[in-house]
Motif scaffolding. Structure first.
Motif, PDB file in Angstrom:
ATOM      1  N   GLN A   1       0.836  -1.207   0.000  1.00 22.49           N
ATOM      2  CA  GLN A   1       0.000   0.000   0.000  1.00 22.49           C
ATOM      3  C   GLN A   1       0.871   1.258   0.000  1.00 22.49           C
ATOM      4  O   GLN A   1       0.579   2.227  -0.709  1.00 22.49           O
ATOM      5  CB  GLN A   1      -0.924   0.005   1.219  1.00 22.49           C
TER       6      GLN A   1
ATOM      7  N   ALA B   1       2.415   1.713  -3.500  1.00 23.78           N
ATOM      8  CA  ALA B   1       1.415   2.205  -4.455  1.00 23.78           C
ATOM      9  C   ALA B   1       1.142   3.697  -4.232  1.00 23.78           C
ATOM     10  O   ALA B   1       1.073   4.482  -5.184  1.00 23.78           O
ATOM     11  CB  ALA B   1       0.133   1.388  -4.339  1.00 23.78           C
ATOM     12  N   ARG B   2       1.026   4.101  -2.968  1.00 24.92           N
ATOM     13  CA  ARG B   2       0.793   5.525  -2.641  1.00 24.92           C
ATOM     14  C   ARG B   2       1.963   6.381  -3.091  1.00 24.92           C
ATOM     15  O   ARG B   2       1.798   7.427  -3.718  1.00 24.92           O
ATOM     16  CB  ARG B   2       0.561   5.683  -1.133  1.00 24.92           C
TER      17      ARG B   2
ATOM     18  N   LYS C   1       2.249   6.808  -6.889  1.00 26.99           N
ATOM     19  CA  LYS C   1       1.237   7.758  -7.365  1.00 26.99           C
ATOM     20  C   LYS C   1       1.698   9.191  -7.077  1.00 26.99           C
ATOM     21  O   LYS C   1       1.627  10.064  -7.951  1.00 26.99           O
ATOM     22  CB  LYS C   1      -0.114   7.472  -6.673  1.00 26.99           C
TER      23      LYS C   1
ATOM     24  N   THR D   1      -0.422   4.626 -11.301  1.00 28.12           N
ATOM     25  CA  THR D   1      -1.251   3.798 -10.438  1.00 28.12           C
ATOM     26  C   THR D   1      -0.844   2.350 -10.647  1.00 28.12           C
ATOM     27  O   THR D   1      -0.796   1.878 -11.788  1.00 28.12           O
ATOM     28  CB  THR D   1      -2.740   3.984 -10.783  1.00 28.12           C
ATOM     29  N   VAL D   2      -0.525   1.661  -9.559  1.00 26.20           N
ATOM     30  CA  VAL D   2      -0.095   0.267  -9.650  1.00 26.20           C
ATOM     31  C   VAL D   2      -0.875  -0.577  -8.658  1.00 26.20           C
ATOM     32  O   VAL D   2      -1.407  -0.084  -7.673  1.00 26.20           O
ATOM     33  CB  VAL D   2       1.424   0.112  -9.368  1.00 26.20           C
ATOM     34  N   SER D   3      -0.913  -1.863  -8.953  1.00 20.16           N
ATOM     35  CA  SER D   3      -1.507  -2.848  -8.058  1.00 20.16           C
ATOM     36  C   SER D   3      -0.455  -3.928  -7.842  1.00 20.16           C
ATOM     37  O   SER D   3       0.043  -4.516  -8.811  1.00 20.16           O
ATOM     38  CB  SER D   3      -2.764  -3.434  -8.696  1.00 20.16           C
ATOM     39  N   LEU D   4      -0.074  -4.157  -6.596  1.00 18.54           N
ATOM     40  CA  LEU D   4       0.974  -5.124  -6.282  1.00 18.54           C
ATOM     41  C   LEU D   4       0.398  -6.284  -5.493  1.00 18.54           C
ATOM     42  O   LEU D   4      -0.596  -6.130  -4.789  1.00 18.54           O
ATOM     43  CB  LEU D   4       2.071  -4.446  -5.448  1.00 18.54           C
ATOM     44  N   ASN D   5       1.058  -7.437  -5.591  1.00 17.82           N
ATOM     45  CA  ASN D   5       0.672  -8.581  -4.769  1.00 17.82           C
ATOM     46  C   ASN D   5       1.918  -9.263  -4.238  1.00 17.82           C
ATOM     47  O   ASN D   5       3.042  -8.856  -4.543  1.00 17.82           O
ATOM     48  CB  ASN D   5      -0.230  -9.549  -5.558  1.00 17.82           C
TER      49      ASN D   5
END
Length: 152
Positions: A54, A57-58, A61, A67-71
């Protein structure tokens, strides 16, 4: 009578989240913050109640306008090094890997954004974590993805 010297106190640790960001030209993204001479990976401090993913990602940005989504599959590990811009401190970095094709723009506290070949990055201009840990890791990742001299 034996005298035992007290152990020196450990330097304060700053917890950050960062990423090895690659493009399709086998380059990795580095940023230089305003007021610093060192290039490093984009990212920043992990706030309270925030996971490393999180926080990253913040920060991406805020710093780069992406904008990214990580796992968890993107997580490379946790690494410690001397802080580049805060003397007497260590950083503990939660490092992720990602590939980016979108353009990036320096925003917020970022003064400069560059793409570099991890094999030829300017060592004297790199933050300690980047120079000693993340550039060698990037070279290994790229070498594993594109082995040279393999049997056909």
């Amino acid at each position: 009578m034996d005298f035992i010297m007290p152990s020196p106190s450990q330097p304060p640790i700053i917890h950050i989240a960062t990423a090895l960001i690659f493009n399709d030209k086998a380059q990795t993204l580095l940023v230089r913050k305003k007021g610093s001479r060192f290039f490093m990976q984009a990212g920043g401090k992990i706030d309270a109640q925030e996971t490393a993913a999180q926080a990253l990602a913040r920060e991406l940005k805020e710093e780069l306008g992406i904008t990214v989504s990580l796992n968890e599959n993107d997580f490379l590990g946790s690494f410690t090094a001397e802080a580049a811009n805060e003397p007497g401190h260590l950083i503990q970095a939660e490092v992720f890997r990602m590939t980016l094709s979108a353009p990036v723009t320096a925003q917020a506290e970022i003064a400069e954004v560059i793409w570099v070949d991890p094999a030829t990055a300017p060592q004297e201009q790199l933050a300690p974590l980047t120079r000693d840990t993340l550039m060698p890791l990037a070279r290994n990742i790229l070498h594993s993805a594109n082995p040279v001299g393999g049997e056909a």
